[in-house]
Design an enzyme around this catalytic site. Structure first.
Site, PDB file in Angstrom:
ATOM      1  N   GLU A  37       0.848  -1.201   0.000  1.00  0.00           N
ATOM      2  CA  GLU A  37       0.000   0.000   0.000  1.00  0.00           C
ATOM      3  C   GLU A  37       0.881   1.248   0.000  1.00  0.00           C
ATOM      4  OE1 GLU A  37      -3.181  -0.303   2.946  1.00  0.00           O
ATOM      5  OE2 GLU A  37      -4.072  -1.969   1.845  1.00  0.00           O
ATOM      6  N   GLU A  49      -4.996  -8.814  -0.583  1.00  0.00           N
ATOM      7  CA  GLU A  49      -5.762  -8.539   0.650  1.00  0.00           C
ATOM      8  C   GLU A  49      -7.220  -8.380   0.243  1.00  0.00           C
ATOM      9  OE1 GLU A  49      -4.332  -5.532   3.371  1.00  0.00           O
ATOM     10  OE2 GLU A  49      -2.238  -5.997   2.898  1.00  0.00           O
ATOM     11  N   GLN A  84      -7.209 -11.921   7.112  1.00  0.00           N
ATOM     12  CA  GLN A  84      -5.921 -12.564   7.296  1.00  0.00           C
ATOM     13  C   GLN A  84      -6.148 -13.943   7.906  1.00  0.00           C
ATOM     14  OE1 GLN A  84      -2.810 -10.316   9.174  1.00  0.00           O
ATOM     15  NE2 GLN A  84      -3.421  -8.368   8.240  1.00  0.00           N
TER      16      GLN A  84
END
Ligand code: AHR
Length: 553
Positions: A216, A352, A402
């Site tokens: 990111e 993600e 996660q």
């Protein structure tokens, strides 16, 4: 195309009865139709689409994966044995580490060498704890570095997965990145770092192929603009010694649908020219989380999110739409990539994804971003994985965020307690797709309907994907309707079924979840599938994820 439109119309289904005979008569009776086009392959489903994400965040690593060698909890080299066993059961192909935002604050050297000599550092996520909690000095608050590169690679090896390491672009140098690659990949007995690795018990190189270049980078990874990041990307990836390992660099990509990032990055990297040479970019990372923000009443970011356990059908459907958006995100970035990548070589890496709820349902305070996982999350995960399958020609890897004790987790732990969640059940079902050939499918079913701020809204009842491996056809689908089962005729175009069976993840209550105290609230059950002329028929229960395994004649 004509035929697909034709089958989507209920009136036309009756006409189909005359053309295709008995099978089509059954099709006309069903409320939903699925076509599997066996002669229209999309591409090979990379096993890595079924990957996972692990970060030094809350209890993902410490307690979740790593319990320490001296622990009474059964472990191998400090790694929780129960978790390792389940990772093998779902054929986990890839694990991403050490972050997330943590990656751009991590010095990999802190996590190698004798454990008692490793420095204790401030963890990136420390500020998520209160002052009182910080005084407790838990490893989740301050980073003990007990778990480092050797532990991560061992975790991957014992899980049967390939490591994917995210480098630090915000606060370390390209030389540090080179040295991390050297530590992992330089052959036995060559460099000083190879000797350091050998001293840790691994003379043979780890041969890590996947390297993320930051995380990111538009946000916690450095607040770069895409042009600045393109310059950094070149510094970190040009002439990194490969030691014979074909390195696959994943560039930090956009937040969800921000195509300006993708265009800005490649425009700078390629000097404004479309090219056959993508300057070392193997994949472009895309992150897409699903929130219930639309219905939040607060300006506070956490409070505005939906709750993991308290939700109504409208929350459910709104989250379906948010989750489903990733398909357009994939298509849009693919289009943007196509403006630069003349051969469409660069893959999208959705490393993600998953629903993200407000705090409050985690099992203990140190489980930052921890949340309970219900049937709803199983459905959202099925929706996402089917999208990746349908776009197997574009998506090269993906990682569910996660793995444990966090967002869309497959496992929850606390000390010696360990439980699998409904998301685990979905990964168990969908493992059959890994390495298969994705097939074109057409799904048609009545929409689930609700009221969106006074306006009618709808979401497809059934959505799914299919793949072929030898003579085995795997069809997976979700029924997103919280109340209506969907009776479907599944037409097999280009093959006939010899036998078929179904596996269903769901529960009578959409809020059902496996908690540490009640680990078996949501289970996978098997179900009968009827063989019909021209295909199959099956009733998809409301709010469920289904796999149909078909042995072809
Ligand atoms: O998964 C939690 C966080 O979400 C990750 O650290 C970051 O990459 C993303 O914003």
């Amino acid at each position: 195309m004509q035929r697909r439109k034709f089958l989507k119309s209920a009136a036309a289904s009756a006409a189909a009865a005359m053309v295709f005979g008995k099978g089509a008569a059954l099709a006309a009776e069903a409320d939903s139709h699925i076509e599997i086009l066996l002669n229209e392959p999309i591409g090979t489903i990379a096993p890595e689409i079924y990957g996972h994400f692990t970060e030094h965040l809350g209890s993902v690593i410490y307690d979740g994966i790593y319990v320490g060698e001296g622990s009474k909890i059964p472990n191998q080299h400090g790694l929780r044995s129960a978790l390792l066993e389940k990772m093998r059961a779902i054929k986990a192909p890839m694990v991403r580490w050490p972050g997330g935002c943590f990656a751009d604050s991590y010095d990999w050297r802190d996590g190698i060498g004798p454990k008692d000599k490793r420095p204790r550092r401030t963890n990136f996520w420390t500020d998520n704890f209160t002052v009182e909690q910080r005084k407790q000095n838990l490893p989740q608050i301050y980073e003990s570095n007990d778990f480092g590169t050797d532990d991560f690679v061992r975790f991957c090896q014992l899980s049967g997965a390939e490591p994917y390491i995210a480098g630090n672009v915000r606060s370390l140098t390209p030389l540090d990145f080179d040295h991390w690659v050297e530590y992992c990949n330089s052959p036995k007995g060559t460099t000083t770092l190879a000797e350091t690795r050998a001293a840790a018990g691994s003379p043979e190189p780890y041969n890590v192929r996947y390297w993320g270049v930051g995380n990111e980078s538009w946000g916690c990874g450095g607040n770069f603009d895409p042009e600045e990041y393109a310059t950094e990307f070149k510094r970190y990836t040009t002439w990194v010694p490969s030691y014979g390992v074909p390195l696959r660099f994943v560039a930090s990509g956009p937040n969800s649908d921000e195509q300006a990032w993708t265009r800005g990055f490649f425009n700078k990297l390629l000097h404004g020219q479309p090219s056959h040479d993508m300057r070392g970019v193997w994949g472009l990372s895309v992150h897409h989380y699903a929130w219930n923000l639309g219905r939040g009443k607060s300006n506070d970011w956490d409070a505005a999110k939906g709750d993991a356990l308290k939700f109504d059908p409208i929350d459910w459907y709104e989250l379906c739409r948010e989750t489903d958006r990733v398909e357009n995100v994939i298509l849009d970035h693919w289009t943007a990539l196509g403006e630069f990548d003349l051969d469409h070589k660069v893959k999208l890496v959705v490393d993600e994804y998953g629903p993200w709820y407000k705090p409050g349902t985690e099992n203990s305070p140190e489980q930052i971003l921890g949340q309970q996982i219900t049937v709803r999350d199983a459905v959202m995960t099925g929706l996402s994985l089917d999208i990746f399958n349908r776009n197997a020609d574009k998506v090269g890897m993906a990682a569910c965020a996660q793995l444990v004790n966090c967002l869309n987790s497959l496992f929850l732990t606390h000390g010696d307690q360990f439980v699998t969640t409904p998301v685990f059940n979905v990964f168990e079902l969908y493992a059959a797709h890994q390495g298969g050939t994705a097939l074109r499918t057409e799904f048609s079913s009545p929409e689930a309907k609700w009221d969106r701020d006074g306006k009618p809204a709808g979401f497809a009842g059934l959505k799914g994907s299919a793949s072929l491996k030898g003579k085995t056809l795997t069809v997976t689908a979700v029924n997103a309707d919280v109340a209506q089962p969907r009776e479907a005729f599944i037409a097999l175009r280009g093959a006939a079924a010899a036998s078929a069976k179904a596996f269903v993840v769901g529960a009578s209550d959409i809020h059902a979840h496996n908690s540490l105290g009640q680990p078996e609230q949501v289970k996978t059950r098997s179900a009968e599938v009827a063989l019909r002329p021209g295909g199959l028929s099956f009733t998809f229960p409301a709010a469920s994820v289904v796999k149909i395994e078909v042995a072809l004649a």
